[in-house]
Write a protein that holds these residues in place. Structure first.
Motif, PDB file in Angstrom:
ATOM      1  N   LEU A 208       3.580  19.791 -21.399  1.00 45.39           N
ATOM      2  CA  LEU A 208       4.352  18.617 -21.811  1.00 45.39           C
ATOM      3  C   LEU A 208       5.445  18.343 -20.782  1.00 45.39           C
ATOM      4  O   LEU A 208       6.064  19.275 -20.273  1.00 45.39           O
ATOM      5  CB  LEU A 208       5.020  18.907 -23.175  1.00 45.39           C
ATOM      6  CG  LEU A 208       6.093  17.939 -23.650  1.00 45.39           C
ATOM      7  CD1 LEU A 208       5.480  16.588 -24.039  1.00 45.39           C
ATOM      8  CD2 LEU A 208       6.847  18.517 -24.857  1.00 45.39           C
TER       9      LEU A 208
ATOM     10  N   TYR B 253      10.708  26.598 -21.034  1.00 46.97           N
ATOM     11  CA  TYR B 253      11.215  25.225 -20.952  1.00 46.97           C
ATOM     12  C   TYR B 253      11.987  25.109 -19.648  1.00 46.97           C
ATOM     13  O   TYR B 253      13.110  25.595 -19.526  1.00 46.97           O
ATOM     14  CB  TYR B 253      12.132  24.996 -22.148  1.00 46.97           C
ATOM     15  CG  TYR B 253      12.575  23.582 -22.425  1.00 46.97           C
ATOM     16  CD1 TYR B 253      12.167  22.933 -23.583  1.00 46.97           C
ATOM     17  CD2 TYR B 253      13.441  22.903 -21.573  1.00 46.97           C
ATOM     18  CE1 TYR B 253      12.592  21.650 -23.879  1.00 46.97           C
ATOM     19  CE2 TYR B 253      13.866  21.621 -21.861  1.00 46.97           C
ATOM     20  CZ  TYR B 253      13.443  20.999 -23.012  1.00 46.97           C
ATOM     21  OH  TYR B 253      13.864  19.721 -23.309  1.00 46.97           O
TER      22      TYR B 253
ATOM     23  N   VAL C  62       6.923  23.737 -20.677  1.00 45.86           N
ATOM     24  CA  VAL C  62       7.430  22.372 -20.888  1.00 45.86           C
ATOM     25  C   VAL C  62       8.401  22.076 -19.750  1.00 45.86           C
ATOM     26  O   VAL C  62       9.211  22.938 -19.379  1.00 45.86           O
ATOM     27  CB  VAL C  62       8.146  22.271 -22.257  1.00 45.86           C
ATOM     28  CG1 VAL C  62       8.869  20.935 -22.398  1.00 45.86           C
ATOM     29  CG2 VAL C  62       7.139  22.453 -23.384  1.00 45.86           C
ATOM     30  N   TYR C  63       8.300  20.890 -19.185  1.00 44.10           N
ATOM     31  CA  TYR C  63       9.215  20.516 -18.105  1.00 44.10           C
ATOM     32  C   TYR C  63      10.051  19.323 -18.535  1.00 44.10           C
ATOM     33  O   TYR C  63       9.509  18.277 -18.913  1.00 44.10           O
ATOM     34  CB  TYR C  63       8.414  20.175 -16.843  1.00 44.10           C
ATOM     35  CG  TYR C  63       9.285  19.766 -15.679  1.00 44.10           C
ATOM     36  CD1 TYR C  63      10.420  20.499 -15.343  1.00 44.10           C
ATOM     37  CD2 TYR C  63       8.978  18.655 -14.897  1.00 44.10           C
ATOM     38  CE1 TYR C  63      11.233  20.132 -14.277  1.00 44.10           C
ATOM     39  CE2 TYR C  63       9.782  18.292 -13.822  1.00 44.10           C
ATOM     40  CZ  TYR C  63      10.902  19.033 -13.521  1.00 44.10           C
ATOM     41  OH  TYR C  63      11.697  18.668 -12.464  1.00 44.10           O
ATOM     42  N   HIS C  64      11.369  19.489 -18.499  1.00 49.83           N
ATOM     43  CA  HIS C  64      12.257  18.353 -18.800  1.00 49.83           C
ATOM     44  C   HIS C  64      12.578  17.673 -17.479  1.00 49.83           C
ATOM     45  O   HIS C  64      13.284  18.227 -16.628  1.00 49.83           O
ATOM     46  CB  HIS C  64      13.529  18.840 -19.505  1.00 49.83           C
ATOM     47  CG  HIS C  64      14.244  17.741 -20.226  1.00 49.83           C
ATOM     48  ND1 HIS C  64      14.848  17.902 -21.437  1.00 49.83           N
ATOM     49  CD2 HIS C  64      14.420  16.429 -19.913  1.00 49.83           C
ATOM     50  CE1 HIS C  64      15.381  16.756 -21.843  1.00 49.83           C
ATOM     51  NE2 HIS C  64      15.133  15.852 -20.922  1.00 49.83           N
TER      52      HIS C  64
ATOM     53  N   LEU D 235       7.848  20.236 -29.255  1.00 50.05           N
ATOM     54  CA  LEU D 235       7.666  21.642 -28.869  1.00 50.05           C
ATOM     55  C   LEU D 235       6.751  22.360 -29.881  1.00 50.05           C
ATOM     56  O   LEU D 235       5.869  23.144 -29.495  1.00 50.05           O
ATOM     57  CB  LEU D 235       9.012  22.364 -28.771  1.00 50.05           C
ATOM     58  CG  LEU D 235      10.007  21.796 -27.750  1.00 50.05           C
ATOM     59  CD1 LEU D 235      11.245  22.677 -27.657  1.00 50.05           C
ATOM     60  CD2 LEU D 235       9.383  21.640 -26.372  1.00 50.05           C
TER      61      LEU D 235
ATOM     62  N   ALA E 131       1.912  22.241 -16.662  1.00 52.23           N
ATOM     63  CA  ALA E 131       2.760  21.868 -17.807  1.00 52.23           C
ATOM     64  C   ALA E 131       1.914  21.386 -18.984  1.00 52.23           C
ATOM     65  O   ALA E 131       0.916  20.687 -18.815  1.00 52.23           O
ATOM     66  CB  ALA E 131       3.751  20.787 -17.402  1.00 52.23           C
TER      67      ALA E 131
ATOM     68  N   ILE F 118       3.193  21.650 -29.236  1.00 55.56           N
ATOM     69  CA  ILE F 118       2.680  22.366 -28.049  1.00 55.56           C
ATOM     70  C   ILE F 118       2.290  23.786 -28.428  1.00 55.56           C
ATOM     71  O   ILE F 118       1.235  24.293 -28.052  1.00 55.56           O
ATOM     72  CB  ILE F 118       3.763  22.387 -26.928  1.00 55.56           C
ATOM     73  CG1 ILE F 118       4.037  20.987 -26.405  1.00 55.56           C
ATOM     74  CG2 ILE F 118       3.374  23.338 -25.791  1.00 55.56           C
ATOM     75  CD1 ILE F 118       2.841  20.270 -25.871  1.00 55.56           C
TER      76      ILE F 118
ATOM     77  N   ILE G  47       8.940  16.124 -20.666  1.00 58.46           N
ATOM     78  CA  ILE G  47       9.889  15.257 -21.376  1.00 58.46           C
ATOM     79  C   ILE G  47      10.656  14.489 -20.306  1.00 58.46           C
ATOM     80  O   ILE G  47      11.438  15.087 -19.549  1.00 58.46           O
ATOM     81  CB  ILE G  47      10.846  16.086 -22.252  1.00 58.46           C
ATOM     82  CG1 ILE G  47      10.052  16.811 -23.344  1.00 58.46           C
ATOM     83  CG2 ILE G  47      11.929  15.199 -22.864  1.00 58.46           C
ATOM     84  CD1 ILE G  47      10.873  17.759 -24.190  1.00 58.46           C
TER      85      ILE G  47
END
Ligand code: UDP
Length: 382
Positions: free
Chosen positions: A147, A95, A117-119, A375, A145, A378, A149
């Protein structure tokens, strides 16, 4: 679910404070890997979140870096990628919470075969980033990625405009625990007295000191307000903006505001300090990706006036739960501050409505559940 969070910063900015809230529920099933040591590590430890500083070498790329600098840093980050790759084998997903974490996390996720996952806490536009930086970020996200966010619709829109894939991105706002923003009246009165603010109309500004956060606009605005209106500037130059800090002090002197503008530095008691304010001002001159301080001020029941751009426009409805002004216009800001003072009953109603609606809309528990569901899906679809 075991998550390896990555963040490049040793300092607690908005993205880092948001990460504390997201990582906390995972307890020992989380590890936060940092690319720098500092107060953010201490904050994670205080919250019992497992943390490891993975390098003691600063990565020499900034938001404005060009292609050569970016390529030059590749050799430098190889050992770091290796560290992340080693850790990643014990976790279900990586993440990445910041842009350099994205670069390192993307390569490590490919090597370790773990979803990434990339915020996204940034507005990916040339107002904030160099062209090279933007292209590298969007290409990496699109290729690596599972996902994204986005912390606001504004961040999502900028990502899509920069060429980001629409099906990757979900908007999830930052979450907050409303009870953390309840103030103890006695302590607030004491703090107000200690700060010498007793008979003043206090406008608070809560942000790192940086030109685009626009503290200079508030200083200009207060010079246009009656003399009982004073400002507290809460925050410090987190990323080397020392020239700007000097400029702010010079402006205060030039306008004869030495007794009306207080620099309080970086503080860990934001709810208490917000509680001593009569108004909270947000003055960013470039679009704000989200604007945590706006929601925090609402949760404290304080009227908030924000610069009308980016994520702030999703948080504030002018005259309903706060006030919006044109970014960079100190005269408009001064007018709103004066109105808040003069129309105190109407302003208090707006602030009270903002408190109630913000505690529902940004409920940290619900937002954490939303992220957890995303998450999980994913990991299941990997
Ligand atoms: N903040 C803080 N201490 C300070 C100044 C700011 O803890 O002295 C916090 C503030 O309460 C907010 C965060 O830093 O939670 C800033 O987040 P925001 O989204 O407003 O801006 P960013 O730093 O992400 O650009």
């Amino acid at each position: 679910m075991k998550i390896l969070f990555l963040d490049q910063s040793g300092k607690p900015g908005g993205a880092e404070l948001c990460l504390v809230d997201i990582a906390k529920p995972y307890g020992q099933n989380a590890l936060v890997g940092l690319f720098a040591n500092g107060d953010f590590r201490k904050l994670l430890e205080e919250n019992q979140i497992p943390v490891e500083v993975l390098t003691n070498q600063a990565i020499k790329v900034s938001k404005q870096s060009g292609l050569f600098q970016a390529l030059g840093s590749l050799g430098q980050i190889t050992p770091l990628i290796n560290q992340v790759f080693q850790r990643a084998q014990q976790y279900d997903l990586i993440y990445a919470n910041t842009q350099k974490a994205l670069v390192v996390g993307a390569i490590a996720s490919f090597l370790a075969r773990r979803p990434l996952v990339y915020h996204l806490h940034d507005i990916l536009s040339t107002e904030h980033f160099s062209n090279t930086n933007l292209r590298v970020a969007v290409n990496l996200i699109n290729r690596c990625a599972a996902l994204v966010i986005a912390n606001s619709q504004a961040s999502k829109t900028a990502f899509l405009q920069a060429g980001g894939k629409p099906d990757l991105v979900q908007v999830v706002y930052n979450g907050f625990a409303a009870k953390d923003y309840e103030a103890d009246e006695l302590k607030v009165r004491e703090l107000r007295k200690n700060l010498g603010l007793d008979d003043k109309f206090v406008v608070g500004h809560f942000s790192r000191l940086s030109p685009w956060k626009g503290q200079h606009i508030l200083i200009e605005a207060v010079s246009q307000c009656p003399s009982n209106v004073v400002v507290i500037l809460v925050g410090d130059a987190l990323f080397g903006e020392h020239e700007y800090v000097k400029d702010l002090h010079q402006k205060v002197t030039a306008l004869g505001l030495e007794n009306r503008v207080k620099f309080l530095g970086f503080r860990g008691d934001i709810p208490q300090l917000m509680a001593v304010c009569d108004v909270v001002a947000h003055t960013s001159t470039a679009p704000e990706p989200f604007g945590r301080v706006i929601v925090e001020a609402m949760l404290c029941g304080k009227p908030v006036v924000a610069a009308e751009a980016g994520g702030a426009m999703e948080l504030v409805e002018d005259g309903i739960n706060g006030f919006l002004v044109t970014p960079g216009k100190s005269q408009e800001l001064a007018t709103v501050i004066n109105n808040c003072w003069q129309e105190s009953a109407k302003t208090a109603k707006i602030a009270n409505y903002a408190r109630i609606s913000a505690s529902e809309r940004f409920d940290g528990k619900i937002i954490n559940q939303q992220i957890q569901e995303l998450l999980k899906s994913i990991i299941l679809n990997k």
